[in-house]
Motif scaffolding. Sequence first.
Motif, short mmCIF file in Angstrom:
data_model
loop_
_atom_site.label_atom_id
_atom_site.label_comp_id
_atom_site.label_asym_id
_atom_site.label_seq_id
_atom_site.Cartn_x
_atom_site.Cartn_y
_atom_site.Cartn_z
N GLU A 1 3.19 6.07 -6.24
CA GLU A 1 2.84 6.45 -7.59
C GLU A 1 2.03 7.09 -7.22
O GLU A 1 1.63 7.62 -8.56
CB GLU A 1 2.85 4.68 -8.48
CG GLU A 1 3.62 3.86 -7.91
CD GLU A 1 3.17 2.74 -8.20
OE1 GLU A 1 2.04 2.40 -8.75
OE2 GLU A 1 3.99 1.38 -8.67
N ALA A 2 0.78 7.66 -6.41
CA ALA A 2 -0.30 8.44 -6.30
C ALA A 2 -0.04 9.25 -6.35
O ALA A 2 -0.99 10.32 -5.85
CB ALA A 2 -1.04 7.27 -5.69
N GLY A 3 1.04 9.68 -5.76
CA GLY A 3 1.47 10.94 -5.15
C GLY A 3 1.42 11.27 -3.05
O GLY A 3 1.63 12.35 -3.22
N TYR A 4 1.35 10.31 -2.61
CA TYR A 4 1.25 10.57 -1.53
C TYR A 4 2.19 11.21 -1.08
O TYR A 4 3.55 10.49 -1.47
CB TYR A 4 0.88 9.54 -0.45
CG TYR A 4 -0.54 9.42 -0.34
CD1 TYR A 4 -1.18 9.43 0.32
CD2 TYR A 4 -1.56 9.09 -2.25
CE1 TYR A 4 -2.73 9.02 0.10
CE2 TYR A 4 -2.48 8.28 -1.93
CZ TYR A 4 -3.46 8.48 -0.95
OH TYR A 4 -5.32 8.52 -0.62
N SER A 5 2.57 11.98 -0.02
CA SER A 5 3.32 12.04 0.99
C SER A 5 4.40 11.10 1.41
O SER A 5 3.31 9.79 2.13
CB SER A 5 3.34 13.08 2.45
OG SER A 5 2.89 13.05 2.88
N SER A 6 5.40 11.23 2.44
CA SER A 6 6.22 9.56 2.84
C SER A 6 5.34 9.35 3.95
O SER A 6 5.19 8.11 3.97
CB SER A 6 7.97 10.52 2.94
OG SER A 6 8.13 9.24 3.79
N MET B 1 0.85 -0.84 0.17
CA MET B 1 0.42 -0.04 0.25
C MET B 1 0.92 1.27 -0.45
O MET B 1 0.66 2.31 -1.06
CB MET B 1 -0.80 0.18 1.11
CG MET B 1 -1.64 1.24 1.49
SD MET B 1 -2.59 1.24 2.96
CE MET B 1 -4.12 -0.04 1.68
N ALA B 2 1.81 1.45 0.85
CA ALA B 2 3.06 2.21 0.99
C ALA B 2 3.62 2.31 -1.00
O ALA B 2 3.30 3.74 -1.10
CB ALA B 2 3.50 2.40 1.36
N GLU C 1 -9.08 -7.30 -7.99
CA GLU C 1 -8.28 -6.99 -9.02
C GLU C 1 -7.91 -5.50 -9.33
O GLU C 1 -6.75 -5.41 -9.47
CB GLU C 1 -8.62 -7.38 -10.65
CG GLU C 1 -9.25 -6.56 -11.73
CD GLU C 1 -10.84 -6.65 -11.08
OE1 GLU C 1 -11.75 -6.06 -11.84
OE2 GLU C 1 -11.10 -7.58 -10.43
N ARG C 2 -7.87 -4.63 -8.48
CA ARG C 2 -7.95 -3.07 -9.08
C ARG C 2 -6.57 -2.59 -8.00
O ARG C 2 -7.10 -3.71 -6.61
CB ARG C 2 -9.40 -2.43 -8.56
CG ARG C 2 -10.22 -2.38 -10.16
CD ARG C 2 -11.14 -1.87 -10.61
NE ARG C 2 -11.91 -1.78 -10.77
CZ ARG C 2 -13.00 -1.52 -11.91
NH1 ARG C 2 -13.33 -0.49 -10.72
NH2 ARG C 2 -13.79 -2.00 -13.03
N ARG C 3 -6.31 -1.86 -7.30
CA ARG C 3 -5.38 -1.15 -6.93
C ARG C 3 -6.27 0.16 -6.07
O ARG C 3 -5.17 0.69 -5.72
CB ARG C 3 -4.36 -1.42 -6.83
CG ARG C 3 -3.50 -2.87 -7.48
CD ARG C 3 -3.25 -2.99 -6.40
NE ARG C 3 -3.13 -2.61 -5.05
CZ ARG C 3 -1.73 -2.59 -4.36
NH1 ARG C 3 -0.65 -3.54 -5.20
NH2 ARG C 3 -1.63 -2.30 -3.52
#
Length: 295
Positions: free
Chosen positions: A220-225, A214-215, A286-288
């Motif tokens: 890849e989706a642009g979340y902060s660290s 998930m991290a 099947e999706r993320r």
Amino acid sequence: MPESTRGSSEVREYRHELLATYRYLRLAIILLTLLLGTAIGLQIIADGGAVLPSVSAYYYSPASGVFVASLCAVGACMVIHRGRSDLEDVLLNFSGYLAFFVAFVPTPREQVDGQGTAVVPADFTDAVINNTWAILIVGAVAFVVEMAVLPQRERSTHSRGGKAALVFSALAYLGLLLFFLLAREQFLDWGHGLAAIVLFLGIVGVVGVNGIAMARARQEAGYSSKARWLNRYTYGFLGMIVSAVLIVVAVRPFVEQWIFVLEAALIAQFLGFWITQTVERWTAPERRQDALVPG
């Protein structure tokens, strides 16, 4: 009906069947775990509130049938369920396979007179040996089937991670076989405990792997660290580690049934993880999309 329309309908029906099977598989693990917990809870009530030293000790109680059956069924479901990565799949497969050993190789039992160390009662030994041979033989057959009959699982043979998983699985199986063949007495004394420990490490690892996945998806989706790693699966993984340490350090010195408390806590937390993941993947496994849900 036009051929294209008929074909499209058949595809939708096939996908519906796959989705329904996937849902039933995930629900089965939840219900079977609840079955085990219910049987043990009823036995505790029947015993006037007395709790045995461990969950495994209920093998020798009236709840024995449910203990063995539920572990075998959950183990089979874990093996059948396909992990989203090679590592997760190995953890599920190995933990599921070990569930059979936990079910068929009972925990050592204190002798009636209280003298000497705990052992597997002599009248159970023949059954343990017979059932262990059955697990090992069918495990070998399953490995051959995996390699020869299921070529669609290309990830298990062509990727670097898949090859590593394949080698690990083969070596682990050989280790179990040699332990059983060359150290039969030690296997009877320690087989159940070792299998249970590795099984629990495996399910904790499954939660941890999902936290990492998930991290990465959030990255890849642009979340902060910080937002990447502070997700529900990471919390679940850390919760299992922390609760285990606290029980060993703070509960063990004062509670004789500390192993029961530890096992029950880990099972309950893994069940919570599995329910959460089942809800997330209910409509589209099947999706993320689950990786992008806050929490």
